[in-house]
Design a protein around this motif. Structure first.
Motif, PDB file in Angstrom:
ATOM      1  N   THR A   1      18.648  74.250  21.529  1.00  0.00           N
ATOM      2  CA  THR A   1      19.762  73.683  22.445  1.00  0.00           C
ATOM      3  C   THR A   1      19.755  74.621  23.684  1.00  0.00           C
ATOM      4  OG1 THR A   1      20.932  73.140  20.544  1.00  0.00           O
ATOM      5  CG2 THR A   1      22.217  73.305  22.552  1.00  0.00           C
ATOM      6  N   ARG A   2      19.418  73.964  24.695  1.00  0.00           N
ATOM      7  CA  ARG A   2      19.321  74.824  26.032  1.00  0.00           C
ATOM      8  C   ARG A   2      19.730  73.921  27.213  1.00  0.00           C
ATOM      9  NH1 ARG A   2      18.227  78.079  22.727  1.00  0.00           N
ATOM     10  NH2 ARG A   2      16.638  79.215  22.464  1.00  0.00           N
ATOM     11  N   LEU A   3      20.301  74.622  28.430  1.00  0.00           N
ATOM     12  CA  LEU A   3      20.302  74.274  29.734  1.00  0.00           C
ATOM     13  C   LEU A   3      19.136  74.702  30.551  1.00  0.00           C
ATOM     14  CD1 LEU A   3      24.101  74.523  30.311  1.00  0.00           C
ATOM     15  CD2 LEU A   3      22.852  72.551  29.444  1.00  0.00           C
ATOM     16  N   ILE A   4      18.334  73.974  31.212  1.00  0.00           N
ATOM     17  CA  ILE A   4      17.057  74.346  31.695  1.00  0.00           C
ATOM     18  C   ILE A   4      17.329  73.986  33.331  1.00  0.00           C
ATOM     19  CG2 ILE A   4      14.499  74.241  32.020  1.00  0.00           C
ATOM     20  CD1 ILE A   4      14.853  72.932  29.083  1.00  0.00           C
ATOM     21  N   TYR A   5      17.411  74.890  34.093  1.00  0.00           N
ATOM     22  CA  TYR A   5      17.714  74.741  35.393  1.00  0.00           C
ATOM     23  C   TYR A   5      16.359  74.933  36.335  1.00  0.00           C
ATOM     24  CZ  TYR A   5      20.323  74.911  39.946  1.00  0.00           C
ATOM     25  OH  TYR A   5      20.931  74.617  41.127  1.00  0.00           O
TER      26      TYR A   5
END
Length: 384
Positions: free
Chosen positions: A333-337
């Motif tokens: 579970t990640r936010l990838i910018y």
């Protein structure tokens, strides 16, 4: 076959500078229901989605530069659709595109939403009405997504698409009332920034057959755009809830899309393809943990010559010999910018890397998003 509808939108992206995209790789927990598949934990899921929205609104660091926000397929409870649109309209910055998948609804509900946003979806309504007139389909489940665009002047435009091909769990919802198959895709031509993009749902990227497939439609449309205007498709966003993102079928389509199997494809040769998947905490029905899901990725033409590296949170490769460079992320579970590369012609002398990862974030024990820090020993250059 779905029709591709051109839409002009007012987006003032910075000229001559790369754009920024956030991939939201969060879990889906879905169960069978009368409307197809529904989210098992709608309140918890909304809180997770809301935490991402709050992060974007706060704009810490360079998040204020965000242009594209990508949620997975079937990730938003249908009951929260208006809440999400209200937040985008009232609190998001101008020149922001948010793509999100919504849990299944009945066709008559989807048709009512198209009517509500008729100004942006008039052509789509005509296509749906042809299906409604042809048979008793108003109660058929619809897997759908929304592309919400906050234009340069602050106005919100809402575009809706229905998935044109079911995933493994949707193919057998009901022998007599199968999943509704969407009849249109949007190609957005932003002005004055002259940036063209599309958003589709997962299996819409795959071939049905060589001559009548969704992806062939997209390639041909982009080629016509190139030969008539010398513009192409700059970005293709594919939202997923996919337990098999490494399937050979995806490699075959990627190879054809970038010109290996089909005719010359100048309209998509420089397209940046972004696959935004759910995380490995996802469940569909009785599927157990560890059976798949995860691995969002970005694919670009191999002429960009992306160095192959191996890192704790991502790797680069060519997807088993496809004519591409791929940046592939982990399954958590990640936010990838990231940035979307804008260099269409690569100087052979340059050391500039066309893809840049600005930030990867994970949830801490308190449920807040925090940046992941990387140790130098986790990094390995495989080959240039």
């Amino acid at each position: 076959m779905p029709e591709i509808i051109d839409k002009r939108v007012n987006l003032e992206f910075p000229l001559g500078h790369h754009l920024h995209c956030m991939i939201v790789q969060i879990p889906n927990r879905l169960k069978r229901a009368g409307t197809g598949y529904t989210i098992t934990d709608p309140q918890e899921k909304w809180q997770l989605v809301r935490s991402v929205l709050d992060l974007v609104i706060s704009g810490e660091g360079n998040l204020k530069k965000l242009h594209f926000l990508l949620f997975p397929e079937s990730s938003l409870p249908a009951s929260r659709f208006d809440d999400l649109l209200a937040i985008i309209s009232q609190k998001f910055r101008a020149n922001t595109v948010t793509v999100f998948g919504i849990e299944h609804v009945r066709l008559h509900e989807y048709r009512a939403l198209l009517e509500r946003f008729r100004e942006d979806n008039a052509e789509a309504i005509e296509l749906v009405d042809k299906d409604i007139d042809a048979g008793d389909v108003l109660d058929v489940p619809v897997n759908w997504c929304c592309i919400a665009i906050k234009e340069a002047n602050g106005s919100l435009r809402v575009f809706l698409e229905a998935k044109s091909h079911p995933f493994h769990g949707e193919e057998y919802i009901d022998t007599f009332h199968d999943l509704y198959r969407g009849r249109h895709f949007y190609l957005f031509r932003s002005r004055p920034s002259c940036f063209n993009f599309m958003a589709i749902i997962c299996l819409d990227y795959l071939y049905r057959d060589l001559y009548t497939s969704n992806i062939r439609q997209i390639i041909d449309h982009a080629n016509n755009l190139f030969f008539s205007t010398r513009q192409g498709l700059d970005a293709l966003f594919v939202i997923q809830c996919n337990p098999k993102p490494e399937h050979r079928a995806y490699r075959d389509v990627i190879s054809g899309f970038y010109g290996e199997y089909l005719e010359n494809t100048p309209g998509v040769r420089e397209t940046v393809t972004v696959f935004g998947n759910v995380s490995d905490e996802s469940r569909i029905g009785d599927a157990k943990a560890g059976q798949g899901f995860g691995n969002s990725s970005i694919v670009i033409n191999r002429n960009h010559r992306l160095a192959q590296v191996k890192f704790s949170e991502f790797i680069t490769d060519d997807f088993d010999g496809a004519p591409v460079c791929r940046l592939r992320f982990g399954s958590g579970t990640r936010l990838i910018y990231i940035n979307l590369p804008q260099q269409h012609e690569i100087d052979p002398r340059t050391t500039r890397v066309p893809l840049k990862i600005h930030t990867i974030m994970e949830l801490d024990d308190s449920g807040a998003w925090r940046k992941i820090t990387f140790d130098e020993e986790d990094y390995e250059i495989v080959r240039a």
